[in-house]
Design a protein around this motif. Sequence first.
Motif, PDB file in Angstrom:
ATOM      1  N   ALA A   1       6.542   2.175   4.983  1.00  0.00           N
ATOM      2  CA  ALA A   1       5.882   0.989   5.517  1.00  0.00           C
ATOM      3  C   ALA A   1       6.458   0.617   6.884  1.00  0.00           C
ATOM      4  CB  ALA A   1       6.022  -0.187   4.542  1.00  0.00           C
ATOM      5  N   ALA A   2       7.771   0.710   7.041  1.00  0.00           N
ATOM      6  CA  ALA A   2       8.402   0.394   8.326  1.00  0.00           C
ATOM      7  C   ALA A   2       7.936   1.377   9.394  1.00  0.00           C
ATOM      8  CB  ALA A   2       9.913   0.433   8.187  1.00  0.00           C
ATOM      9  N   GLN A   3       7.826   2.660   9.010  1.00  0.00           N
ATOM     10  CA  GLN A   3       7.354   3.658   9.964  1.00  0.00           C
ATOM     11  C   GLN A   3       5.909   3.380  10.371  1.00  0.00           C
ATOM     12  OE1 GLN A   3       7.620   7.646   8.457  1.00  0.00           O
ATOM     13  NE2 GLN A   3       7.366   8.583  10.483  1.00  0.00           N
ATOM     14  N   ARG A   4       5.104   2.998   9.416  1.00  0.00           N
ATOM     15  CA  ARG A   4       3.702   2.680   9.689  1.00  0.00           C
ATOM     16  C   ARG A   4       3.587   1.490  10.625  1.00  0.00           C
ATOM     17  NH1 ARG A   4      -0.337   1.093   4.674  1.00  0.00           N
ATOM     18  NH2 ARG A   4      -1.488  -0.582   5.728  1.00  0.00           N
TER      19      ARG A   4
ATOM     20  N   GLU B   1       0.819  -1.212   0.000  1.00  0.00           N
ATOM     21  CA  GLU B   1       0.000   0.000   0.000  1.00  0.00           C
ATOM     22  C   GLU B   1       0.855   1.265   0.000  1.00  0.00           C
ATOM     23  OE1 GLU B   1      -3.951  -1.813   2.280  1.00  0.00           O
ATOM     24  OE2 GLU B   1      -2.544  -0.547   3.402  1.00  0.00           O
ATOM     25  N   GLU B   2       2.019   1.228   0.637  1.00  0.00           N
ATOM     26  CA  GLU B   2       2.877   2.413   0.674  1.00  0.00           C
ATOM     27  C   GLU B   2       3.801   2.485  -0.534  1.00  0.00           C
ATOM     28  OE1 GLU B   2       2.667   4.781   2.821  1.00  0.00           O
ATOM     29  OE2 GLU B   2       1.312   3.838   4.271  1.00  0.00           O
ATOM     30  N   LEU B   3       4.124   1.289  -1.108  1.00  0.00           N
ATOM     31  CA  LEU B   3       5.103   1.197  -2.196  1.00  0.00           C
ATOM     32  C   LEU B   3       6.406   1.907  -1.812  1.00  0.00           C
ATOM     33  CD1 LEU B   3       2.865   1.564  -5.371  1.00  0.00           C
ATOM     34  CD2 LEU B   3       3.854  -0.531  -4.411  1.00  0.00           C
ATOM     35  N   HIS B   4       6.757   1.745  -0.549  1.00  0.00           N
ATOM     36  CA  HIS B   4       7.974   2.364  -0.025  1.00  0.00           C
ATOM     37  C   HIS B   4       8.315   1.640   1.274  1.00  0.00           C
ATOM     38  CE1 HIS B   4      10.713   5.354   1.643  1.00  0.00           C
ATOM     39  NE2 HIS B   4      10.793   5.913   0.406  1.00  0.00           N
ATOM     40  N   PHE B   5       9.497   1.038   1.340  1.00  0.00           N
ATOM     41  CA  PHE B   5       9.860   0.258   2.514  1.00  0.00           C
ATOM     42  C   PHE B   5      10.031   1.142   3.753  1.00  0.00           C
ATOM     43  CE2 PHE B   5      10.604  -3.004  -0.581  1.00  0.00           C
ATOM     44  CZ  PHE B   5      10.467  -4.206   0.115  1.00  0.00           C
ATOM     45  N   GLY B   6      10.552   2.349   3.570  1.00  0.00           N
ATOM     46  CA  GLY B   6      10.757   3.244   4.710  1.00  0.00           C
ATOM     47  C   GLY B   6       9.444   3.662   5.335  1.00  0.00           C
TER      48      GLY B   6
ATOM     49  N   PRO C   1      14.660  -5.085   9.306  1.00  0.00           N
ATOM     50  CA  PRO C   1      13.855  -6.277   9.607  1.00  0.00           C
ATOM     51  C   PRO C   1      12.669  -6.437   8.662  1.00  0.00           C
ATOM     52  CG  PRO C   1      14.355  -5.077  11.614  1.00  0.00           C
ATOM     53  CD  PRO C   1      14.770  -4.204  10.476  1.00  0.00           C
ATOM     54  N   LEU C   2      12.068  -5.304   8.238  1.00  0.00           N
ATOM     55  CA  LEU C   2      10.944  -5.379   7.311  1.00  0.00           C
ATOM     56  C   LEU C   2      11.399  -5.965   5.975  1.00  0.00           C
ATOM     57  CD1 LEU C   2       8.057  -4.808   6.422  1.00  0.00           C
ATOM     58  CD2 LEU C   2       8.745  -2.447   5.928  1.00  0.00           C
TER      59      LEU C   2
END
Length: 330
Positions: free
Chosen positions: A21-24, A14-19, A31-32
Amino acid sequence: MELRHLRYFIAVAEELHFGRAAQRLRITQPPLSFQIQALERELGVQLFVRGRQVLLTEAGRALLGKAREAIEAADAAARAAQQASTTVNGRLRVGYPAAGVFELPPQALRTFQERFPDVGTETVVGATGAHLEALAADQLDVAFVRLGVLDGELMHYRPLQPEPLHLAVPEDHPLARLPAVPLRCLAGVPIILFPYGLEPLLYRYLVTDVLGRARVAPSIAFEATTLESACSAVAARLGVAFVGESLARIFAIPGVAYRPLAAPPPMSKLGVAWRQDATSNTVRWFLEVLEELAATNGNGNGHRTAARAPVLAAGPGRSPGISWRDGEPG
């Protein structure tokens, strides 16, 4: 595949962004990334195209819809379980004492009905023996019984309301002239008891613990099935009978006198019994109500509150959610 992996995957998809998504998810990015790679290895497919922009692959798009359904179903299951853990409804079958004037049973029924009006309460009036049989057969949920239970591996028991036992004697009997009757004076005196089948623990307590320890061989002249028949037999001079202090105060029978027993007097204890395998929230909350009332009234520490007539008696004025039935459960 773990639900945790699916939640991680959905966040990245949904974010199309690992950073982001990790914050969410409130975790760090390494780890994500590791968990997403582990999920891809487990499925044997690539879920994301990684580059300057993160994109879902065809396999990722196919998984996203199913992953959302799985998470939604898991969350719904968790909510259902949490709701069930606090829901109190349905029916509560209570075994009510057939003889005696006790404060806690009617007070508990009234309080429980006020707090949980959606629960239908069926109250079965009977003796301890019948209530214990009904509990064993799963025909009652809880029961007020005297002194304890017969099968400690099947049932729990909590004492609630103790009271001293008095002696009902013919009013012209020599024992009626005593201010308090020593147990040794009962040697050779005919005694009226409830049958073992009706009150098994009370019968055993009186014969073994009370009379036996006083070294009095019981001379059982009559077995009464009701308090009225016991006191009528006393009035007819067939013998003497043990009765609770509260009943001795209010149950007047012509020709019968009530005398306390010498200290320390034998005690009759009303308690509540329930099956050890009971899982119903309705039973749990009824026991919570009893626990609260017993603590408030001081019944859990050996003190007795003044007894009064039951407020939930058969007839007009009973609570609308409570039904009454005399005798043993069918």
